[in-house]
Write a protein that holds these residues in place. Structure first.
Motif, PDB file in Angstrom:
ATOM      1  N   THR A  48       0.827  -1.209   0.000  1.00  0.00           N
ATOM      2  CA  THR A  48       0.000   0.000   0.000  1.00  0.00           C
ATOM      3  C   THR A  48       0.858   1.254   0.000  1.00  0.00           C
ATOM      4  N   SER A  49       1.937   1.241   0.778  1.00  0.00           N
ATOM      5  CA  SER A  49       2.772   2.444   0.879  1.00  0.00           C
ATOM      6  C   SER A  49       3.582   2.707  -0.385  1.00  0.00           C
ATOM      7  N   ALA A  50       3.915   1.692  -1.134  1.00  0.00           N
ATOM      8  CA  ALA A  50       4.785   1.864  -2.309  1.00  0.00           C
ATOM      9  C   ALA A  50       4.041   1.828  -3.644  1.00  0.00           C
ATOM     10  N   SER A  51       2.787   1.430  -3.648  1.00  0.00           N
ATOM     11  CA  SER A  51       2.108   1.110  -4.911  1.00  0.00           C
ATOM     12  C   SER A  51       1.843   2.304  -5.822  1.00  0.00           C
ATOM     13  N   ASP A  52       1.463   3.461  -5.263  1.00  0.00           N
ATOM     14  CA  ASP A  52       1.191   4.606  -6.142  1.00  0.00           C
ATOM     15  C   ASP A  52       2.425   4.985  -6.940  1.00  0.00           C
ATOM     16  N   TRP A  53       3.575   4.935  -6.298  1.00  0.00           N
ATOM     17  CA  TRP A  53       4.825   5.215  -7.008  1.00  0.00           C
ATOM     18  C   TRP A  53       5.171   4.071  -7.957  1.00  0.00           C
ATOM     19  N   ALA A  54       5.038   2.846  -7.499  1.00  0.00           N
ATOM     20  CA  ALA A  54       5.483   1.694  -8.286  1.00  0.00           C
ATOM     21  C   ALA A  54       4.695   1.530  -9.581  1.00  0.00           C
ATOM     22  N   ILE A  55       3.407   1.798  -9.561  1.00  0.00           N
ATOM     23  CA  ILE A  55       2.604   1.610 -10.777  1.00  0.00           C
ATOM     24  C   ILE A  55       3.020   2.599 -11.866  1.00  0.00           C
TER      25      ILE A  55
END
Length: 188
Positions: free
Chosen positions: A53-60
């Motif tokens: 959840t913490s990394a997903s907005d950046w990772a996508i």
């Protein structure tokens, strides 16, 4: 009382309940305090779901089409499953989840399954000897040159960083004091 490895934590959960003993497992598989949790188990650390959840907005933003590789046990399965769900929920596509048995030295058959025509991001959840094997074999196969790469910091902590140059890793917290941002130093 508690273990760091998710599989051991899950095996201990019913024992904590049976003995009415409080457990503080350190494994990060979500099910430790999720589907397989109970009132005798307390999480003192992040879960895989928290990390994703913490990394997903950046990772996508690294790419929409993902191939996920991980160790075939609780932590690796959870990493690949949680990332696949999150990628899909953010409009991406999880092309494949490739699970590798613990102790596998030759990862070439698994790395060869990556769909090179569609994959934009390769995700990896390995540790220890498997992470070293992945780094060497993926580098030899040009994996790091062909795709964006996202992985767990657990997978590369302490390894030679050269094969991973240009890759991205998520971690739930700074690994070393010098990585804490200046505004937060007073809390370190």
């Amino acid at each position: 009382i508690g273990s760091h490895h998710s599989g051991i934590c899950l095996a201990c959960n019913p024992i904590f309940k049976e003995l009415k003993t409080i457990g503080f497992p350190n494994g990060s598989a979500t099910s430790i305090t999720g589907a397989k949790g109970h009132p005798y188990v307390f999480r003192m650390n992040e879960s895989v779901l928290h990390e994703v959840t913490s990394a997903s907005d950046w990772a996508i933003r690294q790419g929409k089409k993902w191939t996920l590789l991980g160790l075939d046990y609780a932590w690796g399965q959870d990493q690949c499953n949680q990332w696949a769900k999150k990628v899909e929920s953010l409009g991406g596509k999880a092309l494949d989840k490739i699970m590798v048995p613990l102790g596998t030295d030759n990862l070439v058959p698994y790395l060869s399954r990556i769909n090179v025509k569609e994959t934009e991001v390769v995700f990896m959840a390995f540790f220890s000897g498997s992470a070293i094997a992945f780094a060497k074999q993926a580098k030899n196969m040009g994996i790091f040159d062909k795709f964006k790469y996202v992985g767990t910091y657990d997978s590369v902590d302490g390894l030679d960083p050269k094969p991973f140059e240009g890759s991205f890793f998520h971690t739930p917290f700074p690994q070393r004091s010098d990585q804490v941002p200046a505004p937060l130093k007073s809390y370190d």
